[in-house]
Design an enzyme around this catalytic site. Structure first.
Site, PDB file in Angstrom:
ATOM      1  N   ARG A  35       0.810  -1.222   0.000  1.00 11.64           N
ATOM      2  CA  ARG A  35       0.000   0.000   0.000  1.00 11.64           C
ATOM      3  C   ARG A  35       0.844   1.272   0.000  1.00 11.64           C
ATOM      4  NH1 ARG A  35      -4.454  -1.096   4.508  1.00 11.64           N
ATOM      5  NH2 ARG A  35      -2.530  -1.615   5.549  1.00 11.64           N
ATOM      6  N   LYS A  94       2.222 -19.137   5.442  1.00  6.57           N
ATOM      7  CA  LYS A  94       1.506 -19.623   6.603  1.00  6.57           C
ATOM      8  C   LYS A  94       1.382 -18.509   7.637  1.00  6.57           C
ATOM      9  CE  LYS A  94       3.742 -19.714   9.761  1.00  6.57           C
ATOM     10  NZ  LYS A  94       4.689 -18.852  10.491  1.00  6.57           N
ATOM     11  N   ASP A 152       5.934 -23.690   3.617  1.00  9.98           N
ATOM     12  CA  ASP A 152       6.370 -23.829   5.003  1.00  9.98           C
ATOM     13  C   ASP A 152       7.887 -23.837   4.910  1.00  9.98           C
ATOM     14  OD1 ASP A 152       7.399 -24.939   7.393  1.00  9.98           O
ATOM     15  OD2 ASP A 152       5.360 -25.562   7.882  1.00  9.98           O
ATOM     16  N   HIS A 153       8.511 -22.715   5.233  1.00 11.03           N
ATOM     17  CA  HIS A 153       9.923 -22.605   4.866  1.00 11.03           C
ATOM     18  C   HIS A 153      10.804 -23.596   5.616  1.00 11.03           C
ATOM     19  CE1 HIS A 153      10.275 -19.951   8.398  1.00 11.03           C
ATOM     20  NE2 HIS A 153      11.570 -20.089   8.313  1.00 11.03           N
ATOM     21  N   LYS A 193      14.688 -26.074   4.657  1.00 10.66           N
ATOM     22  CA  LYS A 193      15.971 -26.033   5.378  1.00 10.66           C
ATOM     23  C   LYS A 193      16.777 -27.276   5.029  1.00 10.66           C
ATOM     24  CE  LYS A 193      14.415 -23.079   9.137  1.00 10.66           C
ATOM     25  NZ  LYS A 193      15.254 -21.890   9.158  1.00 10.66           N
ATOM     26  N   GLU A 195      13.953 -19.401  19.759  1.00 10.48           N
ATOM     27  CA  GLU A 195      14.405 -18.133  19.177  1.00 10.48           C
ATOM     28  C   GLU A 195      14.771 -17.160  20.287  1.00 10.48           C
ATOM     29  OE1 GLU A 195      12.128 -16.897  15.462  1.00 10.48           O
ATOM     30  OE2 GLU A 195      10.593 -17.822  16.688  1.00 10.48           O
ATOM     31  N   HIS A 222       5.331 -25.401  11.065  1.00  7.49           N
ATOM     32  CA  HIS A 222       6.728 -25.854  11.077  1.00  7.49           C
ATOM     33  C   HIS A 222       6.947 -27.111  11.938  1.00  7.49           C
ATOM     34  CE1 HIS A 222       7.368 -22.100   9.163  1.00  7.49           C
ATOM     35  NE2 HIS A 222       7.561 -21.359  10.230  1.00  7.49           N
ATOM     36  N   LYS A 260       9.686 -17.720  21.820  1.00  7.74           N
ATOM     37  CA  LYS A 260      10.443 -16.489  21.541  1.00  7.74           C
ATOM     38  C   LYS A 260      11.189 -16.084  22.808  1.00  7.74           C
ATOM     39  CE  LYS A 260       8.149 -15.223  17.579  1.00  7.74           C
ATOM     40  NZ  LYS A 260       8.928 -15.576  16.400  1.00  7.74           N
TER      41      LYS A 260
HETATM   42  C1  BG6 Z   1       8.126 -17.854  10.852  1.00  9.03           C
HETATM   43  C2  BG6 Z   1       7.386 -17.380  12.061  1.00  9.03           C
HETATM   44  O1  BG6 Z   1       7.331 -18.700  10.088  1.00  9.03           O
HETATM   45  O2  BG6 Z   1       9.293 -18.543  11.256  1.00  9.03           O
HETATM   46  C3  BG6 Z   1       8.267 -16.493  12.891  1.00  9.03           C
HETATM   47  O3  BG6 Z   1       6.225 -16.666  11.652  1.00  9.03           O
HETATM   48  C4  BG6 Z   1       9.574 -17.160  13.217  1.00  9.03           C
HETATM   49  O4  BG6 Z   1       7.609 -16.084  14.090  1.00  9.03           O
HETATM   50  C5  BG6 Z   1      10.214 -17.733  11.970  1.00  9.03           C
HETATM   51  O5  BG6 Z   1      10.436 -16.193  13.789  1.00  9.03           O
HETATM   52  C6  BG6 Z   1      11.416 -18.590  12.305  1.00  9.03           C
HETATM   53  O6  BG6 Z   1      12.097 -18.924  11.126  1.00  9.03           O
HETATM   54  P1  BG6 Z   1      13.643 -19.227  11.139  1.00  9.03           P
HETATM   55  O7  BG6 Z   1      13.913 -19.699   9.744  1.00  9.03           O
HETATM   56  O8  BG6 Z   1      14.342 -17.960  11.509  1.00  9.03           O
HETATM   57  O9  BG6 Z   1      13.835 -20.304  12.156  1.00  9.03           O
END
Ligand code: BG6
Length: 488
Positions: free
Chosen positions: A51, A146, A175-176, A180, A214, A238, A337
């Site tokens: 935006r 996601k 879903d990244h 990995k 994290e 994840h 976190k």
């Molecule tokens: C994301 C979450 O999908 O994954 C985040 O929304 C999180 O909250 C992140 O910090 C963690 O990804 P990575 O690759 O840094 O472990």
């Protein structure tokens, strides 16, 4: 030995939410790294959409700063930026969509990837407008970040509405974690070695732990995160995907459906957690102020504008898979976190030997553990018992066979998004979630959310910089087990 990266045809990649946290922190750096490796052909365009009233030059300036902060070489950044464009656009308003369609249609032959890095509430509006503008043809693909929805009903609403515009084959639910390196290595370890698979079952495995810890707090994401919480943000996707990769039966091949069929069976076999057992099987926490690496960090509530929230920033839970392979083997999951360290790992703990031939002076016998480290320092460790070298009697030592990927291969591991973005361009959905997987994951999560809501309890406090509430330690210690100490 260096292997040259495979060829990629020119593509257009549109990032909705192009000025957001994910785009700037992950997607654009990932595309830049692929560019440096020669995988973003010169005719390809990356179009940021959001935006904010920016133009191409403004966007390029923004991205330049991010890439430079990330250590990108200035000549390479200069070469990359001309492939970037920007268009201000509001998913909920008509204005600008014809200009956008005209821009995309300048390259009718290109593969088109529409990456929806926005709040899930906008997915349907954006897809409808893409469809109304004729941008859902056979060379178009849509990527959904996601979490898809906030529960089963809203996820199904989104999935069905998107499905009216894009076919399942055109829809990539990302879903990244599946991108990995270590996660893909699980496939290699499990199915490329004769050693593990015969032991990969309840007869030989005592339990599995999955930790995604994290140190970061909310950053710029308070608006999203406070509505989601750790269960929706990390566990529904994840953590459950990691669990599936550990627990699935061997697929017949790596074809997209062969792998996803096996993961789906695991999700269907998860024992329900609901209001009857959630107090015993789950722990939710929220961080208070504390210190990480010697620096004071504020508590969760202090990071919010109104200072009030019952959102969890930590979850630990004990899951079980009710099938022949896994009956009785607990899968302990924890994520949070502002924990003590940034660390993601999967620990497969094998059963102890059935009988010890050693006397007390040899020292205790420990379990074999296979530890797959996702980050940092990706690698694999296999903990074995050996004899302490030298004379003086037979004393036992527990030591790891230790393989750090960086040391073994001497290369920096690519970010998960680099692999996955190119998988979308190439049209390979193996590492993306099929609609039935997303639905099955929500079907398991919904009763946990309901149980927490019904109990009306606040999350347990934990100090930033700790390993979460003490109840998370109790969750595993009640069963006579401990969280993997090597990591803490
Ligand atoms: C994301 C979450 O999908 O994954 C985040 O929304 C999180 O909250 C992140 O910090 C963690 O990804 P990575 O690759 O840094 O472990």
């Amino acid at each position: 030995m260096t292997v040259s990266p495979p060829h990629v045809d020119p593509f257009d990649l549109v990032i909705f939410g192009g000025t957001g946290d994910l785009a700037l922190r992950k997607l654009l750096p990932a595309l830049f790294h692929r560019f440096v490796d020669g995988q973003v052909p010169a005719a390809s365009r990356i179009i940021g959409v959001a935006r904010e009233g920016l133009d191409d030059a403004g966007y390029r300036g923004l991205v330049r700063d991010v890439l430079a902060d990330g250590g990108g070489a200035s000549e390479q950044i200069d070469a990359f930026l001309p492939q970037l464009y920007y268009l201000p656009l509001d998913a909920r308003k008509d204005e600008g969509w014809d200009t956008f369609a005209a821009l995309v249609n300048e390259q009718p032959e290109h593969i088109r990837v529409f990456y929806l890095s926005t709040s899930p509430e906008l997915f349907v509006d954006i897809c409808n407008r893409l469809g109304a503008n004729g941008l859902n043809g056979p060379n178009s693909r849509v990527v959904l970040e996601k979490p898809i929805g906030r529960d089963l009903a809203s996820a199904m609403g989104i999935i069905e509405a998107v499905g009216r515009v894009f076919s399942e084959a055109q829809t990539f639910r990302i879903d990244h974690y599946l991108g990995k390196e270590t996660v893909q290595n699980l496939l290699a370890l499990r199915f490329g070695n004769a050693l593990f698979e015969p032991l990969w079952n309840a007869g030989h495995i005592d339990h599995v732990q999955i930790t995604v810890a994290e140190t970061l707090g909310l950053g710029r994401r308070a608006g999203y995160y406070d509505r989601a919480g750790a269960l929706r943000d990390m566990v529904q996707n994840h953590m459950l995907q990691l669990l599936c990769m550990v627990a699935m039966e061997p697929p017949a091949s790596l074809s997209p459906d062969a792998v996803r069929d096996e993961k789906l069976k695991v999700l269907h076999a998860l024992k329900p957690i609901d209001m009857r057992n959630s107090a015993q099987l789950t722990v939710r926490g929220q961080y208070k102020a504390g210190a990480i690496d010697g620096e004071r960090v504020p508590g969760y509530l202090e990071e919010l504008d109104d200072g009030q929230s019952s959102t969890e920033t930590f979850v630990a839970l004990k899951a079980e898979i009710a099938n022949w392979r896994w009956a009785g083997v607990p899968f302990y999951l924890r994520t949070g976190k502002r924990l003590s360290a940034r660390l993601s790992e999967i620990v497969v703990a094998f059963k102890s030997v059935p009988h010890s031939i050693f006397d007390a002076t040899a020292g205790p016998l420990a379990q074999n553990r296979l530890v797959l480290r996702l980050q940092p320092d990706e690698g694999v460790k296999l903990w074995l018992t050996i004899k302490h070298p030298g004379p003086g009697g037979l004393r036992l030592r527990h030591v790891p066979l230790d393989m750090s990927f960086a040391e073994a291969f001497g290369v920096q591991q690519p970010d998960a998004y680099e692999r996955l973005l190119l998988d979308v361009v190439r049209g390979n959905p193996t590492l993306f979630m099929r609609r039935d997987e997303v639905e099955a994951a929500w079907r398991w999560i919904d009763p946990i959310l309901a149980a927490w809501g019904g109990a009306g309890e606040l999350p347990r406090p934990y100090a930033a910089g700790s390993w979460g509430p003490s109840a998370a330690v109790a969750l595993i210690e009640r069963d006579g087990r401990t969280w993997n100490e090597d990591s803490e």
